[in-house]
Design an enzyme around this catalytic site. Structure first.
Site, short mmCIF file in Angstrom:
data_model
loop_
_atom_site.label_atom_id
_atom_site.label_comp_id
_atom_site.label_asym_id
_atom_site.label_seq_id
_atom_site.Cartn_x
_atom_site.Cartn_y
_atom_site.Cartn_z
CG ASP A 1 14.03 3.32 100.99
OD1 ASP A 1 14.60 4.45 101.34
OD2 ASP A 1 12.69 3.16 102.76
NE ARG B 1 20.95 6.36 102.40
CZ ARG B 1 20.10 6.79 103.06
NH1 ARG B 1 18.58 6.38 103.13
NH2 ARG B 1 20.16 8.28 104.22
CB SER C 1 15.30 7.04 101.96
OG SER C 1 14.34 6.25 102.97
CE LYS D 1 9.59 4.65 103.93
NZ LYS D 1 11.22 4.91 104.07
#
Length: 454
Positions: free
Chosen positions: A172, A179, A194, A198
């Site tokens: 990520d 990105r 994203s 996590k």
């Protein structure tokens, strides 16, 4: 698409997968896993991954594709093992906003009700510090500890916060950096995966999400916030984690204080049964669902009573002090907030007009705190924990010309002077009465979306 090499081993080509997504076709779990793994390990170049991300930006992803992407990123690094902690571990995540000090008050309230709060947090890059920065307003406080000590603290006192591991969802981190420079940040599936990669890697059994909406949030439009919340709830439940989302207003700062030690003070006031009503309400709402998911209450109404009791009998306030002490900090400011870091300049900012406050440029208030030194412009910036702003007037309040609308805390006269003008420009006024915005707008569960006004 899959191919056999000369040894008869299956392999894939990134160009085929880019084309497949470009043409609106659905990628399999194996194909998405290949993209994430090979890009993270350097076998797919940035230019091909950029093309893939742009294809996703325009074509979107299905629910299954988004879950596969999330799990591939979550499994790209360390998966935190919380099995040594007794009970159901419920994590809370906010998409971020100005003055969002919820975790500082919510964690002790939930822990005081017997729910284990095992949280990984980071430092902030922006208008204020992150949760860890704010907690360092307590002299000596540290999140540096062994995993064994982290588990021990949660089992013994029900709450501990540790720094986020660099090995948590490394895919990520790498994909987000790309990105950020390819104009593919604001795509719902990519945002949701994203965040959730996590959260899933952090090891919680259940997740409560606080999705902000408004001019101080990443999602300014309600439809976009609902779409993001729905996607994250689907991902969480699809991954076997009971997940709910609350959509809350960020068209003005949460509470009154913006700035590290100032926000800590407001959180302490909330635990003492004082302070801002909106902050208290958000903590009670989020906490009610945390208790419900942790099976410490059968209904949100029962959970709310337990949380209110933790404030009334001061057990939540004592829990905060216990938590600070367990991590090496001086807990005396919990019972005497005058001991928190304080600025040398305290200046009242006066309104230049009379009228009802009809709007606040929330992000501008955040930039005021940053300009005073309360946040980081780069990772190397040093935060001044004492500076920030405390708002006296919010949307719907009547203000006389010359009346105080905010109090600025700073240590540099030039910075205070420049920030004062920025703060005044963030307010707009109306001659007609203005309705105060509702704080909590929607609640999304696996069973659907429910409108609410609090």
């Amino acid at each position: 698409m899959k191919y056999l090499n000369k040894k008869g081993v299956l392999f894939m080509r990134m160009i085929d997968l880019i084309q497949k997504k470009r043409d609106g076709e659905i990628l399999s779990k194996e194909e998405i896993g290949f993209i994430v793994t090979d890009y993270t390990e350097g076998r797919i170049p940035d230019y091909q991954m950029s093309a893939f991300l742009m294809a996703v930006y325009f074509r979107g992803m299905t629910e299954d594709e988004t879950i596969h992407l999330t799990m591939a990123m979550a499994n790209s690094g360390e998966i935190v093992d919380l099995s040594g902690i007794d009970g159901i571990k419920v994590d809370k995540h906010s998409t971020g906003g100005v003055g969002d000090k919820t975790s500082l008050a919510l964690g002790p309230m939930v822990a005081a009700c017997g729910v284990p709060v095992a949280k990984m947090s980071g430092r902030g890059l922006g208008h204020t510090g992150g949760t860890i920065d704010k907690l360092e307003s307590f002299r000596g406080f540290s999140t540096e500890m062994s995993p064994a000590q982290f588990v021990k603290n949660v089992n013994e006192i029900k709450i501990s916060i540790i720094g986020q591991s660099k090995d948590l969802a490394p895919a990520d981190k790498k994909i987000y950096a790309l990105r950020d420079v390819t104009a593919t940040v604001d795509q719902i599936s990519l945002i949701a995966s994203s965040i959730m990669s996590k959260k899933l890697a952090a090891g919680a059994d259940a997740i409560v999400l606080d999705v902000k909406v408004g001019n101080g949030a990443f999602m300014e439009k309600e439809d976009d916030a609902i779409a993001l919340a729905r996607e994250m709830v689907e991902i969480g439940n699809g991954a076997g984690r009971n997940t709910i989302a609350i959509i809350s207003d960020m068209n003005q700062p949460l509470g009154r204080a913006v700035g590290n030690a100032l926000e800590v003070r407001e959180a302490i006031e909330t635990l003492a049964g004082e302070g801002d009503k909106e902050l208290r309400e958000l903590c009670l709402t989020l906490g009610s669902y945390m208790l419900l998911l942790a099976r410490k209450a059968d209904t949100t109404e029962e959970a709310r009573v337990k949380l209110e009791n933790s404030i009334r009998d001061k057990s939540a306030l004592r829990k905060l002090a216990q938590f600070i002490e367990a991590q090496g900090g001086d807990s005396s400011p919990v019972f005497d907030t005058a001991r928190l870091p304080s600025a040398s300049i305290i200046q009242e900012i006066k309104s230049e007009v009379s009228g009802y406050v009809c709007g606040i440029k929330t992000s501008e208030i955040g930039l005021v705190s940053l300009a005073l030194g309360g946040g980081r412009e780069t990772k190397e910036s040093v935060i001044d924990l004492s500076v920030g702003v405390v708002l006296s007037k919010k949307i719907g309040d009547w203000t006389e010309s010359g009346e105080t609308i905010a109090v600025m805390h700073g240590n540099d006269p030039d910075k205070v002077s420049q920030a004062a003008r920025k703060l005044l420009d963030a307010y707009s006024f109306s001659d007609l009465p203005v309705e105060k915005p509702s704080l909590i707008k929607w609640i999304l569960t696996k069973d659907g979306i429910h409108e609410i006004s609090r």
